[in-house]
Every structure is written in structure tokens, then in C-alpha cells.
Design a protein around this motif. Structure first.
Motif, short mmCIF file in Angstrom:
data_model
loop_
_atom_site.label_atom_id
_atom_site.label_comp_id
_atom_site.label_asym_id
_atom_site.label_seq_id
_atom_site.Cartn_x
_atom_site.Cartn_y
_atom_site.Cartn_z
N ALA B 174 0.85 -1.20 0.00
CA ALA B 174 0.00 0.00 0.00
C ALA B 174 0.88 1.25 0.00
O ALA B 174 0.62 2.21 -0.73
CB ALA B 174 -0.91 0.00 1.23
N HIS B 175 1.91 1.23 0.83
CA HIS B 175 2.78 2.41 0.95
C HIS B 175 3.70 2.55 -0.26
O HIS B 175 4.03 3.66 -0.68
CB HIS B 175 3.58 2.32 2.24
CG HIS B 175 2.73 2.44 3.46
ND1 HIS B 175 2.18 3.62 3.85
CD2 HIS B 175 2.30 1.51 4.36
CE1 HIS B 175 1.46 3.44 4.96
NE2 HIS B 175 1.51 2.17 5.27
N GLN B 176 4.12 1.42 -0.79
CA GLN B 176 4.97 1.47 -1.99
C GLN B 176 4.19 2.09 -3.15
O GLN B 176 4.73 2.91 -3.90
CB GLN B 176 5.43 0.05 -2.33
CG GLN B 176 6.40 -0.01 -3.49
CD GLN B 176 6.87 -1.43 -3.76
OE1 GLN B 176 6.89 -2.29 -2.88
NE2 GLN B 176 7.26 -1.70 -5.00
N LEU B 177 2.91 1.72 -3.25
CA LEU B 177 2.10 2.18 -4.39
C LEU B 177 1.54 3.58 -4.21
O LEU B 177 1.23 4.25 -5.20
CB LEU B 177 0.93 1.20 -4.61
CG LEU B 177 1.29 -0.22 -5.02
CD1 LEU B 177 0.02 -1.05 -5.18
CD2 LEU B 177 2.09 -0.23 -6.32
N THR B 178 1.36 4.02 -2.95
CA THR B 178 0.69 5.31 -2.75
C THR B 178 1.54 6.32 -1.98
O THR B 178 1.83 7.40 -2.49
CB THR B 178 -0.68 5.13 -2.05
OG1 THR B 178 -0.51 4.68 -0.71
CG2 THR B 178 -1.56 4.16 -2.79
N THR B 179 1.97 5.97 -0.77
CA THR B 179 2.70 6.94 0.07
C THR B 179 3.98 7.41 -0.61
O THR B 179 4.28 8.62 -0.62
CB THR B 179 3.03 6.31 1.44
OG1 THR B 179 1.89 5.58 1.90
CG2 THR B 179 3.40 7.37 2.46
N ALA B 180 4.75 6.46 -1.15
CA ALA B 180 6.05 6.82 -1.73
C ALA B 180 5.91 7.80 -2.91
O ALA B 180 6.54 8.86 -2.91
CB ALA B 180 6.81 5.56 -2.15
N PRO B 181 5.07 7.48 -3.91
CA PRO B 181 4.96 8.43 -5.02
C PRO B 181 4.39 9.79 -4.60
O PRO B 181 4.76 10.82 -5.17
CB PRO B 181 4.03 7.74 -6.02
CG PRO B 181 3.49 6.54 -5.35
CD PRO B 181 4.37 6.21 -4.20
N GLU B 182 3.51 9.78 -3.59
CA GLU B 182 2.98 11.07 -3.11
C GLU B 182 4.11 11.92 -2.54
O GLU B 182 4.20 13.12 -2.82
CB GLU B 182 1.90 10.83 -2.05
CG GLU B 182 0.59 10.28 -2.62
CD GLU B 182 -0.41 9.87 -1.54
OE1 GLU B 182 -0.41 10.49 -0.46
OE2 GLU B 182 -1.19 8.93 -1.78
N ILE B 183 4.97 11.31 -1.72
CA ILE B 183 6.07 12.07 -1.10
C ILE B 183 7.05 12.55 -2.17
O ILE B 183 7.53 13.68 -2.14
CB ILE B 183 6.79 11.20 -0.03
CG1 ILE B 183 5.86 10.97 1.17
CG2 ILE B 183 8.10 11.84 0.41
CD1 ILE B 183 6.39 9.95 2.18
N TRP B 184 7.34 11.68 -3.12
CA TRP B 184 8.25 12.03 -4.21
C TRP B 184 7.73 13.28 -4.94
O TRP B 184 8.45 14.24 -5.18
CB TRP B 184 8.38 10.84 -5.16
CG TRP B 184 9.30 11.04 -6.31
CD1 TRP B 184 8.96 11.10 -7.63
CD2 TRP B 184 10.72 11.19 -6.27
NE1 TRP B 184 10.06 11.27 -8.41
CE2 TRP B 184 11.16 11.33 -7.60
CE3 TRP B 184 11.67 11.21 -5.24
CZ2 TRP B 184 12.51 11.50 -7.93
CZ3 TRP B 184 13.01 11.38 -5.57
CH2 TRP B 184 13.41 11.52 -6.89
N SER B 185 6.45 13.25 -5.22
CA SER B 185 5.85 14.36 -5.95
C SER B 185 5.69 15.60 -5.07
O SER B 185 6.00 16.72 -5.49
CB SER B 185 4.51 13.87 -6.52
OG SER B 185 3.58 14.89 -6.57
N GLN B 186 5.26 15.42 -3.82
CA GLN B 186 5.02 16.57 -2.94
C GLN B 186 6.32 17.30 -2.55
O GLN B 186 6.27 18.47 -2.18
CB GLN B 186 4.28 16.13 -1.67
CG GLN B 186 2.80 15.82 -1.91
CD GLN B 186 2.15 15.12 -0.73
OE1 GLN B 186 2.66 14.11 -0.23
NE2 GLN B 186 1.02 15.64 -0.27
#
Lengths: 93, 315
Positions: B174-186
Motif C-alpha cells: 500500500a505504501h509502496q504504491l501510494t505513500t512513496a509516489p505522493e512524497i516524491w511528488s510533494q
């Protein structure tokens, strides 16, 4: 007068693995003091530098939190049970 | 989107595009990233510390993400559906997430919790319609895990789907698919360090893997209670616990050890000095993040605010 103190799993290494330690005490304060003198390493785990029970440690006398009774002065009867429970699963006051 | 109505021209700084969603599950994730200001006033301006406000998920915690992934993957595999009951051990937030999603998807949820879980937790999950099974409070979260396993072992009718957040790969995924890309982008692709404390370890393992795919130089730092006897909500002191199968410590670039009092004090300071009222595991995360940040001359450090403080008030 003897009461039983229930020791949580992470502290049993300081009570030679015992889950329940029998100690004397007319009050919760006395029972805990006697427990500490028998197993001195418990003291720093349960009490802070100010001598108070640490914020995250809950003490129950017969299934009721001593904060809602007479705190350390909560009276005990022969055979009563005192439990030391870390607030690991919620319960911040 | 644009409008010429005069009402739209007022107070632009306070206006955000309102969202709407077809499904509750779509509300999970896309949480805001907020920069710390006052707690980091002694750091050089080249060192930034940001917190991801997971408390703004609909269930109020970071656990909405793994819970959603666990439900979706279980439905896809056929482990859920046909009246099957989801069961798991939880010290709180995951239980709330399961209950909320179960209610929205029409799945019955049974939760094994230590008996000393706060009354608010019980009230919330029961409001969502979940059933609570209590385990021995003296055995903490490990006692809940053991009881859940026993119930599943004894389940002759096969009514249970054991979600097993400590072992289920959907949790870190869940975190690999959502949290990580969000942080990368934010962070505009500038994140240098990700710091998070470990309970199931899903957040650190999954976000870590996801971020390393974007940039393998990003440092992934775990944090744990410094003592087996601690009061940091939902966290595990790995050396003395049942170690979650999803925890792979060799993938981490470091581990920080946090005292309960430090975590609790930081949660108080986050509320009074930053306006972020959070639980003490979030406090522990920020202690670790500030420790990491204090050793840098420049960098972008990100950590997680796991849940909101109101979950812990009013025992």
C-alpha cells in the motif's frame, strides 16, 4: 497480608520470569514498594525520576485503575490483585 | 473550473478546489505534506523537515492505506466475499480502518484487541459495526496476535479471512504504491531522508521500497521504542517482540531508538508549537526525524503523522 502483583511480559525478566509476585501491603503504595525492594530493577521502569508512576504506566487494583480510586493510597485486602499495565494499546488520560 | 461570479474572487488564499468521490475508498491517501516551522528554528534553512498528515485520512490514521490494500487484494484473490469475515489483531488504528472499510464494502469485521484498549477505540469500531474480541492486556499486542492466530486455527467452518497485517505483503505494498509516489511528488523529487517508526513496519518498508525506486540514494531510517516496556502507541520494540514477517531490517539505512517520554513530549510540542495535534507514535517519528535532520547541513527529511491526538483524549 499478602497481595498478588501481575507483571507484564516485558518486565518479567526482572522478576525471574514470574508472572505473579506475592508481596505484603495494606495499600497499593506499600505493595509496590515491597515489590521494588524484592526486584530493584523494576523501579526505574515503573517510576520516573520524580518518584511518580510514569505517565504511560497504568496500575490497576482489582481491575480498576488506581487513578480513579485512592491512587497509591488505594486500600488492599488479603488476596487482592494489583496489575501493572503499559498503556501500549491506548488509554492516555 | 473558472468562474466569473464575484464570490470566487474573494479570499483566494483560503480556497481549494472541492473534491467529490464515488467511493469511500477513494478518500484514502493523497494526504497533505506540511513543513515544520517552529520546532526546526535551530536548523539551517537548507535542512527541511516535512510531515505527512496521515491523520487526514477518512479513518483518521495512516492505517487506512494498508487496510484498503488488504481488502482489495483479498477480494481479487477470492479470500473475501461470499460472507467471509475479516479478522485481525490490532492495537487500534488498523481496527478502525478495517471497520470503516468493512462497513462501506459490506464485509463483517472481527478485531482482537488487548482489553486495555481505550474506550474511544471500542466505541469507534463498534459504531462501524465491528465485533471486538479481547486479549490479555498484560501481553500487549503480541497477546492479541497469538489469540487471533488461535481463533483462525480453530476456525473449522472456514468463515474467517485472516488479514494478518504483520505478515500480509499488501500492507507494505500500500505504501509502496501510494505513500512513496505522493512524497516524491510533494517534495518536488527532492526528498533525501524518510523516517518512520515501526509497528507492523508496513510504512517504513513499503515507502522505503517505493522511494528507493525513484532514487536509490534516499536514506530510509526506522525508529523503535528504546525499551521493551514502553508507551508508544502501536510501536514494537523488535528485539523483545514477535518480529513482523514483513520487517526486513537489512533494507533500512539505520534505526533510531526513542524513549517513551521523548515521544510523548514531542507530541505535546507538535500540538502547542506547530498546531499539529497527534498521537505519541507520531511524536516518536518527529523525534527521530529531528535527530536525523540535526546531523545534516542540507536535506529534505520527511516523516509521518500517524494519527490525531483526539483519539487519545478523554479516557
Amino acid at each position: 497480608m499478602s497481595v498478588q502483583v501481575r507483571i507484564p511480559t516485558p518486565l518479567r525478566k526482572f522478576t525471574a520470569g514470574q508472572e505473579i509476585v506475592s508481596v505484603d501491603g495494606e495499600t497499593v503504595g506499600e505493595a509496590l514498594a515491597n515489590l521494588m525492594s524484592e526486584h530493584p530493577e523494576l523501579k526505574a521502569k515503573i517510576f520516573g525520576d520524580n518518584g511518580e508512576i510514569r505517565r504511560f504506566v497504568n496500575v490497576f487494583a482489582n481491575d480498576e485503575d488506581i487513578r480513579f480510586q485512592e491512587k497509591m493510597d488505594t486500600k488492599l485486602s488479603d488476596g487482592d490483585q494489583v496489575s501493572i499495565v503499559p498503556a501500549i494499546a491506548g488509554g492516555r488520560s | 473550473m473558472s468562474s466569473t461570479h464575484p464570490a470566487w474572487t474573494e479570499r483566494l488564499e483560503a480556497r481549494h478546489p472541492p473534491q467529490r468521490h464515488e467511493k469511500l475508498l477513494d478518500l484514502i491517501g493523497e494526504t497533505p505534506l506540511l513543513r515544520l516551522r517552529r520546532l526546526v528554528s535551530d536548523l539551517p534553512p537548507e535542512v527541511e523537515v516535512w510531515v505527512k498528515l496521515e491523520s487526514m485520512n477518512p479513518g483518521g490514521s495512516v492505517k487506512d492505506r494498508p487496510a484498503r490494500q488488504i481488502f482489495l487484494d483479498a477480494f481479487e484473490k477470492g479470500d473475501l466475499g461470499d460472507g467471509k469475515i475479516l479478522i485481525d489483531a490490532t492495537s487500534g488504528n488498523t481496527g478502525i480502518a478495517y471497520s470503516m472499510i468493512g462497513a462501506a464494502m459490506g464485509v463483517e469485521v472481527h478485531l482482537v484487541m488487548p482489553k486495555n484498549v481505550s474506550p474511544q477505540r471500542k466505541d469507534i469500531v463498534e459504531a462501524y459495526g465491528a465485533k471486538i474480541i479481547y486479549s490479555d492486556p498484560m501481553e500487549g499486542s503480541d497477546g492479541a496476535i497469538r489469540l487471533a492466530r488461535q481463533l483462525v486455527d480453530e476456525d473449522e467452518k472456514g468463515q474467517y479471512f485472516y488479514a494478518d497485517q504483520y505478515r500480509n505483503p499488501s500492507n507494505p505494498l500500500a505504501h509502496q504504491l501510494t505513500t512513496a509516489p505522493e512524497i516524491w511528488s510533494q517534495t518536488n523529487e527532492r526528498v533525501t531522508h524518510f523516517v518512520a517508526s515501526t509497528g507492523t513496519s508496513g510504512t517504513i518498508m513499503g515507502t522505503g521500497r517505493g522511494l528507493k525506486k525513484f532514487n536509490s540514494e534516499i536514506q530510509i531510517i526506522g525508529a523503535q521504542p528504546s525499551d521493551a516496556f514502553h508507551g508508544l502507541e502501536g510501536l514494537k520494540h523488535m528485539p523483545s517482540s514477535i518480529v513482523p514477517e514483513i520487517y526486513e531490517e537489512e533494507e533500512l539505512d539505520g534505526v533510531r531508538w526513542i524513549d517513551t517520554d521523548e515521544g510523548w513530549d514531542m507530541a505535546d510540542r507538535l500540538a502547542s508549537e506547530e498546531g499539529i495535534a497527534c498521537g505519541n507514535s507520531a511524536g516518536a517519528n518527529v523525534v527521530a526525524a529531528l535527530e536525523v535532520a540535526g546531523e545534516l547541513s542540507q536535506g529534505v527529511v520527511v516523516t509521518v503523522i500517524c494519527d490525531h491526538a483526539d483519539r487519545y483524549f478523554g479516557e
